[in-house]
Design a protein around this motif. Structure first.
Motif, PDB file in Angstrom:
ATOM      1  N   SER A   5       0.826  -1.205   0.000  1.00  0.00           N
ATOM      2  CA  SER A   5       0.000   0.000   0.000  1.00  0.00           C
ATOM      3  C   SER A   5       0.860   1.255   0.000  1.00  0.00           C
ATOM      4  O   SER A   5       0.366   2.352   0.192  1.00  0.00           O
ATOM      5  CB  SER A   5      -0.917   0.000   1.246  1.00  0.00           C
ATOM      6  N   GLY A   6       2.159   1.095  -0.230  1.00  0.00           N
ATOM      7  CA  GLY A   6       3.067   2.228  -0.199  1.00  0.00           C
ATOM      8  C   GLY A   6       3.233   2.882  -1.552  1.00  0.00           C
ATOM      9  O   GLY A   6       2.472   2.613  -2.499  1.00  0.00           O
ATOM     10  N   PRO A   7       4.235   3.779  -1.692  1.00  0.00           N
ATOM     11  CA  PRO A   7       4.509   4.434  -2.984  1.00  0.00           C
ATOM     12  C   PRO A   7       4.789   3.396  -4.061  1.00  0.00           C
ATOM     13  O   PRO A   7       5.266   2.291  -3.771  1.00  0.00           O
ATOM     14  CB  PRO A   7       5.756   5.272  -2.681  1.00  0.00           C
ATOM     15  N   TRP A   8       4.534   3.769  -5.297  1.00  0.00           N
ATOM     16  CA  TRP A   8       4.664   2.780  -6.368  1.00  0.00           C
ATOM     17  C   TRP A   8       6.095   2.250  -6.474  1.00  0.00           C
ATOM     18  O   TRP A   8       6.307   1.072  -6.780  1.00  0.00           O
ATOM     19  CB  TRP A   8       4.181   3.348  -7.702  1.00  0.00           C
ATOM     20  N   GLN A   9       7.080   3.111  -6.209  1.00  0.00           N
ATOM     21  CA  GLN A   9       8.458   2.640  -6.292  1.00  0.00           C
ATOM     22  C   GLN A   9       8.738   1.523  -5.281  1.00  0.00           C
ATOM     23  O   GLN A   9       9.454   0.561  -5.585  1.00  0.00           O
ATOM     24  CB  GLN A   9       9.433   3.799  -6.048  1.00  0.00           C
ATOM     25  N   SER A  10       8.147   1.631  -4.079  1.00  0.00           N
ATOM     26  CA  SER A  10       8.365   0.601  -3.053  1.00  0.00           C
ATOM     27  C   SER A  10       7.757  -0.725  -3.477  1.00  0.00           C
ATOM     28  O   SER A  10       8.336  -1.798  -3.243  1.00  0.00           O
ATOM     29  CB  SER A  10       7.760   1.055  -1.718  1.00  0.00           C
ATOM     30  N   ILE A  11       6.580  -0.654  -4.102  1.00  0.00           N
ATOM     31  CA  ILE A  11       5.928  -1.882  -4.573  1.00  0.00           C
ATOM     32  C   ILE A  11       6.753  -2.530  -5.681  1.00  0.00           C
ATOM     33  O   ILE A  11       6.985  -3.744  -5.678  1.00  0.00           O
ATOM     34  CB  ILE A  11       4.505  -1.569  -5.056  1.00  0.00           C
ATOM     35  N   ALA A  12       7.212  -1.716  -6.621  1.00  0.00           N
ATOM     36  CA  ALA A  12       8.025  -2.247  -7.717  1.00  0.00           C
ATOM     37  C   ALA A  12       9.306  -2.884  -7.175  1.00  0.00           C
ATOM     38  O   ALA A  12       9.699  -3.980  -7.594  1.00  0.00           O
ATOM     39  CB  ALA A  12       8.362  -1.134  -8.704  1.00  0.00           C
TER      40      ALA A  12
END
Length: 551
Positions: A5-12
């Motif tokens: 549920s974090g920033p997109w960079q963290s998910i990627a």
């Protein structure tokens, strides 16, 4: 997964880290060596064998059809095939970034189970017993994530059920081991997303691997798969097949199940997306369709109840083949026009009739029918899905859905577009039928040969003309792709060639012979709606003619 549920960079980063941890350390090439390779050459397709054993090279050099036969003959076990394939796929990924979900442990366990069944019963589980099969990321695979190139999709849990086509492959004995990269929004001909990054073309890593089944294309080109399951609504099977020098087939609508895939714009039916194979031979393509047909998927999904009835060996001795060198919108690069003309000459020399076919208003079809029908919501579904992941849009997708033609349409506008589609289909069919007036048999041409795209591969971030593929999606004509030649140093535009429009100018400016020389060149073979088996048989004949003339 953490950070979902974090920033997109963290998910990627989390997804890429999980993928990296899925590869056995013993199969990985050191980062220093990979870096050195990339600095020394852009043609990594020539290097992959250096990291493999002779037996691994022998196994992974076969097509799916031949491999299945050797497993049945006990030449190889399913386990040793799975090990060789997973090892090669690991290196292919390091060279091109072609994989997303990696589940080798499950594959090895399944291969061992298949071997035990074979040893115990003396029987195989199906025609693909022990054959590794890869699938495009937007198909659901039980126990794996389906991101389809979107950050927001990565927040969904792992899937609890296979897509129907995946289920059919498993029932035929296939070993599933990895999913392959596809682009953000799917509707582009380059494979790049924020979650998994860009897939490179193994013939020239400065070029894209095509899209949207680009991960499949790169993996197959490097020998890391025997049969890939892709999808196509505007060239997404055929362009990766072309850019990577492979075989591919886009069927007529509703011949192959699509249930259990996930992507934006699902449910749009004015131009129907289809599932189909990428492979190493025409035999592999037909094997795929025969397996699908034998599973009777029309009893589980709304499909045409057409059992696959092979036309192999049933064609007339003399075919009539139409040739369309260009669509009068964008002139293909000179190596493509040359190879099409050479293919036509090979067919003539083999005793077949070849006639010219005049394209009919392909640019109008794109501007007034195809592009409006692709995005009747004005691109809202794509933009909302990107917003849900708080991720930026990539350049090719932005250029596509920012076209002034793309806007929301009300119901009555969509109805009118569907009428225009059907009228155009009838007009095109009449022109196809009218070729009977120019053939020796008095019958319409059996098939049409044309380009797959106006270029063999695009530099990263460049959007090319779709029309050579999307045209046949609009008409719902089945079409195949086969390798037919190679880019030569002598290929060049005709002296004094003047582009006919801005799109043609853009494509001409992309031409740099040094970028393409030595790469494979493919042709597209097209037939009429629901004549898939005939197109397959014609494809086999043309492929045989090309191979015979080249030997």
């Amino acid at each position: 997964m953490n950070n979902k549920s974090g920033p997109w960079q963290s998910i990627a980063e989390a997804f890429q880290a999980r993928r990296a941890a899925s590869f056995p350390a013993k199969w990985l090439v050191s980062e220093d060596e990979i870096s050195a390779v990339r600095q020394s050459t852009t043609r990594v397709v020539d290097l992959i064998n250096k990291w493999l054993s002779p037996t691994e090279i022998e196994i992974t050099s076969l097509d799916a059809t031949a491999l299945a036969e050797r497993i049945r003959a006990s030449k190889y076990t399913a386990l040793e095939v799975a090990i060789a394939t997973c090892h090669r796929a690991t290196i292919a990924h390091q060279l091109t970034n072609c994989l997303t979900e990696v589940f080798f442990n499950e594959a090895l366990a399944e291969a061992q189970r298949l071997d035990e069944y074979f040893q115990t019963t003396g029987k195989t589980t199906g025609p693909l017993h022990g054959v590794p099969v890869s699938v495009k990321d937007h198909y659901n695979v039980k126990g794996q994530y389906t991101t389809a190139g979107y950050i927001s999709y990565a927040r969904n849990p792992k899937k609890t059920q296979d897509a129907l086509i995946v289920e059919i492959m498993r029932q035929a004995g296939a070993v599933l081991y990895a999913k392959t990269n596809n682009p953000q929004c799917m509707m582009v001909l380059e494979t790049v997303s924020n979650i998994y990054g860009r897939t490179l073309n193994p013939w020239n890593t400065k070029l894209g691997a095509g899209g949207s089944s680009g991960g499949e294309g790169a993996l197959l080109a490097l020998g890391g798969s025997f049969l890939g399951v892709g999808s196509d609504i505007g060239g997404s099977i055929r362009v990766p097949a072309a850019f990577n020098g492979l075989y591919g087939f886009k069927p007529s609508a509703r011949r192959v199940p699509t249930g259990g895939w996930e992507c934006t714009n699902t449910g749009a039916e004015s131009i129907v997306a289809v599932a189909g194979p990428l492979g190493r031979s025409v035999d592999d393509l037909e094997l795929f369709f025969q397996i699908v047909s034998d599973a009777q998927p029309w009893l589980k999904e709304y499909l045409l109840g057409f059992p696959w009835t092979s036309n192999m060996g049933k064609l007339p001795a003399k075919l009539t083949v139409g040739i369309m060198v260009w669509d009068e919108v964008v002139m293909p690069h000179p190596y493509i026009t040359r190879v099409i003309k050479e293919t036509a000459e090979k067919l003539r020399n083999a005793g077949h009739e070849v006639i010219e076919f005049q394209p009919y208003e392909h640019k109008r079809a794109w501007d007034e029918i195809i592009l409006p029908l692709y995005f009747t919501d004005g691109g809202a579904d794509i933009r909302q899905t990107l917003a849900a992941g708080n991720e930026p849009i990539h350049a090719c997708a932005e250029r596509l859905i920012s076209d002034p033609i793309v806007r929301p349409r009300d119901v009555h506008e969509i109805w009118k577009l569907n009428i225009a589609r059907d009228e155009y289909r009838a007009e095109y069919l009449r022109r196809w039928a009218a070729t009977a007036e120019r053939t020796g048999s008095g019958n319409p041409m059996d098939a049409l040969i044309c380009p797959v795209a106006p270029v063999q591969g695009t530099p990263h971030g460049v959007k090319t003309w779709w029309g050579y593929c999307s045209q046949w999606n609009l008409l719902d004509y089945p079409s195949s792709v086969i390798p037919a030649g190679t880019v030569l140093e002598t290929d060049k535009y005709p002296e004094g060639y003047t582009p006919v429009n801005d799109l043609d100018q853009e494509n001409m400016e992309l031409y740099d012979n040094s970028m393409y020389v030595g790469m494979p060149v493919t042709v597209q073979i097209v037939g009429l709606t629901h004549q898939d088996e005939k197109v397959m048989a014609v494809t086999k004949l043309i492929d045989d003619v090309i191979r015979s003339a080249s030997s």
